[in-house]
Design an enzyme around this catalytic site. Structure first.
Site, PDB file in Angstrom:
ATOM      1  N   CYS A 240     -15.572 -25.157 -53.600  1.00 57.63           N
ATOM      2  CA  CYS A 240     -15.665 -25.744 -52.253  1.00 57.63           C
ATOM      3  C   CYS A 240     -16.307 -27.122 -52.373  1.00 57.63           C
ATOM      4  CB  CYS A 240     -16.445 -24.846 -51.300  1.00 57.63           C
ATOM      5  SG  CYS A 240     -15.832 -23.150 -51.192  1.00 57.63           S
ATOM      6  N   GLY A 244     -17.553 -34.048 -52.123  1.00 59.54           N
ATOM      7  CA  GLY A 244     -17.727 -34.471 -53.506  1.00 59.54           C
ATOM      8  C   GLY A 244     -19.122 -34.850 -53.941  1.00 59.54           C
ATOM      9  N   ASP A 307     -21.006 -23.756 -53.309  1.00 57.27           N
ATOM     10  CA  ASP A 307     -21.544 -24.174 -52.019  1.00 57.27           C
ATOM     11  C   ASP A 307     -20.616 -23.600 -50.962  1.00 57.27           C
ATOM     12  OD1 ASP A 307     -22.826 -25.361 -49.926  1.00 57.27           O
ATOM     13  OD2 ASP A 307     -22.105 -27.381 -50.340  1.00 57.27           O
ATOM     14  N   CYS A 360     -25.771 -24.178 -46.494  1.00 57.94           N
ATOM     15  CA  CYS A 360     -26.631 -24.985 -45.621  1.00 57.94           C
ATOM     16  C   CYS A 360     -26.932 -24.183 -44.355  1.00 57.94           C
ATOM     17  CB  CYS A 360     -26.006 -26.330 -45.310  1.00 57.94           C
ATOM     18  SG  CYS A 360     -24.359 -26.260 -44.578  1.00 57.94           S
TER      19      CYS A 360
END
Length: 411
Positions: A240, A244, A307, A360
Site C-alpha cells: 500500500c 510513496g 501501511d 494512522c
C-alpha cells in the site's frame, strides 16, 4: 459569495455522501485566488463542527435541511473563528443560501443574526468539547481515559505543522531554510524529520526539484524507522505504497536493497511513480497488485512495511473529515481487511525477517485487535500532538513453516 457556495457544497458532500473533503475541494467550482479561503472554511467547520452545531441549533425552531445546516455551520464558523466582519460573514453566507435555496434564505439569516447577538455556549457535552462523534469519544475515553482524550483533542482543532523527511544533511538544510526567513526545527521521532509552519510552500523549498525531501509526518517516519534490515542487498516490500513517502525513506535508508512498492489503486500509481522518480529512488520497482493476493513467493522477502488502509482516526488534525467518513461498522470492516493484508505479508516474509504493521489510526480495533493472533515483538501507539499525528505500528514475527500453496510468481 462563490467561495461560500463551493464550501457549502463540499461540506454537504462530506456529510451526505461521505466524500473526502480534499477530493470534493479539488473539483469544486471556485476561483483559484479563493482556494486557500475555501480550504480554511471547509476544514475549519470540520474541526469545530460539534461546538458550531451546538451554538446555532439553540436558535432553530425547526430542523434545517442538509444545505441550510451546512450554511449555518459555515456562517457560525466565520463569526466565531475568523476575522471577517460580522456583517460580511452573515450577508455573504445568506446571499450564498439565496442562490442555492431561496426559500431557506430568511431562516438562515434569522438564525445567524441570533448567533451574532449571543456568546457561544459555555456548557458543552463531553464529545462536543473534544470535537468528536459520540461513538469515537466513548471508545477512546474507555480505552485511554477522558483526561488523555481531552489533552490530545485540543491539537485536533488546529491546523498541523508541515513535516518533511529530509534525506541528507538535515542540519545544513534547516540552516538554509532559516536563512530564507522560514522557521524550521528538527523533529524528535526521526533523524530525517523537519517541522515547518503550516501552509509553507513546499515547491519553493531548497532541494524540492532535486528530490531531497518528501512531505511525511514524523509519526509515519517513526514507523519506517522501526523496520530494521541488516542485509545490505535485502529485498524489501512496501505494501500500500502510494503516495510513496515510506517507499522513498526505505530507498534512502537502504540504497543497496531492492525495494518493491505495491499499490492496487490505479489512479494513485502515476503520482507514486512521479514522486519516486523526483526523489531519485532508483532501487525501487513499482507493481500494481492486490495486497491480499501478492504476486510474490512465500518466505522470500527480507523485510515488509505494511501501511494498511484504515479509518485515519489518528490524523484528524490533518484530515478532520475522517471523523465523519467512518462509523463502528466501517472500522470493523477495515480491521478485517487489515488482518487479511497482515496475513499475506506474513506469508511472503522470511521466518527470521522484519515485518512492520502500521496504521494512522489509534482505534484499538485497528491496532492490538488486528494483532491478536500474531507474535508481536514491539508496538507503539502515538497519540496526536502538536508535532506529529496519531499513529500505531508494531514489529510482528513472521509465521513459522513453509506455505504449501504458492500464490506468487515474482522472485
Amino acid at each position: 459569495m462563490t467561495v461560500r457556495i463551493a464550501a457549502i457544497r463540499v461540506l454537504d458532500q462530506v456529510f451526505s455522501s461521505h466524500v473526502k473533503a480534499g477530493s470534493a475541494m479539488a473539483v469544486a467550482e471556485c476561483e483559484e485566488k479563493d482556494r486557500r479561503l475555501l480550504h480554511e472554511l471547509v476544514y475549519g467547520v470540520l474541526r469545530h463542527f460539534f461546538a458550531l452545531e451546538a451554538d446555532f441549533s439553540r436558535f432553530c425552531k425547526t430542523k434545517p435541511d442538509a444545505i441550510a445546516h451546512c450554511a449555518l455551520l459555515l456562517g457560525t464558523y466565520q463569526l466565531r473563528h475568523m476575522r471577517i466582519p460580522t456583517h460580511a460573514a452573515v450577508s455573504e453566507t445568506v446571499a450564498a443560501m439565496g442562490r442555492m435555496e431561496p426559500k431557506a434564505k430568511g431562516f438562515v439569516n434569522a438564525v445567524l443574526r441570533r448567533v451574532t447577538e449571543n456568546e457561544a455556549p459555555k456548557k458543552l457535552k463531553p464529545h462536543q468539547r473534544v470535537e468528536l462523534p459520540k461513538w469515537i469519544y466513548a471508545s477512546w475515553r474507555d480505552a485511554f481515559g477522558a483526561e488523555i482524550v481531552q489533552g490530545f483533542s485540543e491539537v485536533l482543532k488546529q491546523p498541523p505543522a508541515l513535516c518533511l523527511a529530509v534525506f541528507e544533511n538535515r542540519s545544513e538544510w534547516i540552516d538554509q531554510v532559516q536563512k530564507m526567513g522560514i522557521e524550521a526545527e528538527p523533529g524528535t521521532l526521526s533523524p530525517y524529520a523537519v517541522l515547518l509552519p503550516s501552509g509553507t510552500d513546499v515547491a519553493s523549498l531548497p532541494g524540492f526539484a532535486e528530490g531531497n525531501f518528501t512531505v511525511m509526518d514524523q509519526a509515519a517516519q517513526a514507523a519506517v524507522m522501526a523496520l530494521n534490515v541488516s542485509k545490505q542487498d535485502a529485498l524489501i516490500v512496501d505494501i500500500c505504497a502510494a503516495p510513496g513517502g515510506k517507499t522513498a525513506l526505505l530507498s534512502k535508508r537502504y540504497p543497496q536493497a531492492r525495494v518493491i512498492a505495491v499499490e492496487l489503486n490505479e489512479k494513485r500509481l502515476p503520482r507514486l511513480s512521479e514522486n519516486l522518480e523526483r526523489m531519485r529512488c532508483d532501487n525501487v520497482s513499482v507493481i500494481r497488485a492486490d495486497a491480499g493476493i501478492l504476486p510474490l513467493l512465500s518466505n522470500r522477502v527480507d523485510a515488509v512495511m505494511l501501511d494498511a488502509p484504515c479509518s485515519a482516526s489518528g490524523i484528524l488534525r490533518r484530515h478532520p473529515d475522517a471523523k465523519f467518513l467512518h462509523d463502528r461498522d466501517e472500522v470493523m470492516k477495515l480491521a478485517a481487511i487489515q488482518l487479511e493484508l497482515l496475513s499475506e505479508a506474513k506469508r511472503i516474509v522470511k521466518a527470521d525477517a522484519e515485518l512492520v504493521y502500521a496504521v494512522c489510526s489509534i482505534h484499538e480495533q485497528e491496532n492490538e485487535d488486528v494483532l491478536n493472533n500474531s507474535e508481536v515483538l514491539s508496538k507503539t501507539r502515538l497519540f496526536p500532538s502538536s508535532s506529529h499525528d496519531g499513529f500505531f505500528f508494531a514489529t510482528v514475527k513472521a509465521d513459522d513453516g513453509q506455505f504449501a500453496i504458492e500464490k506468487g510468481s515474482v522472485q
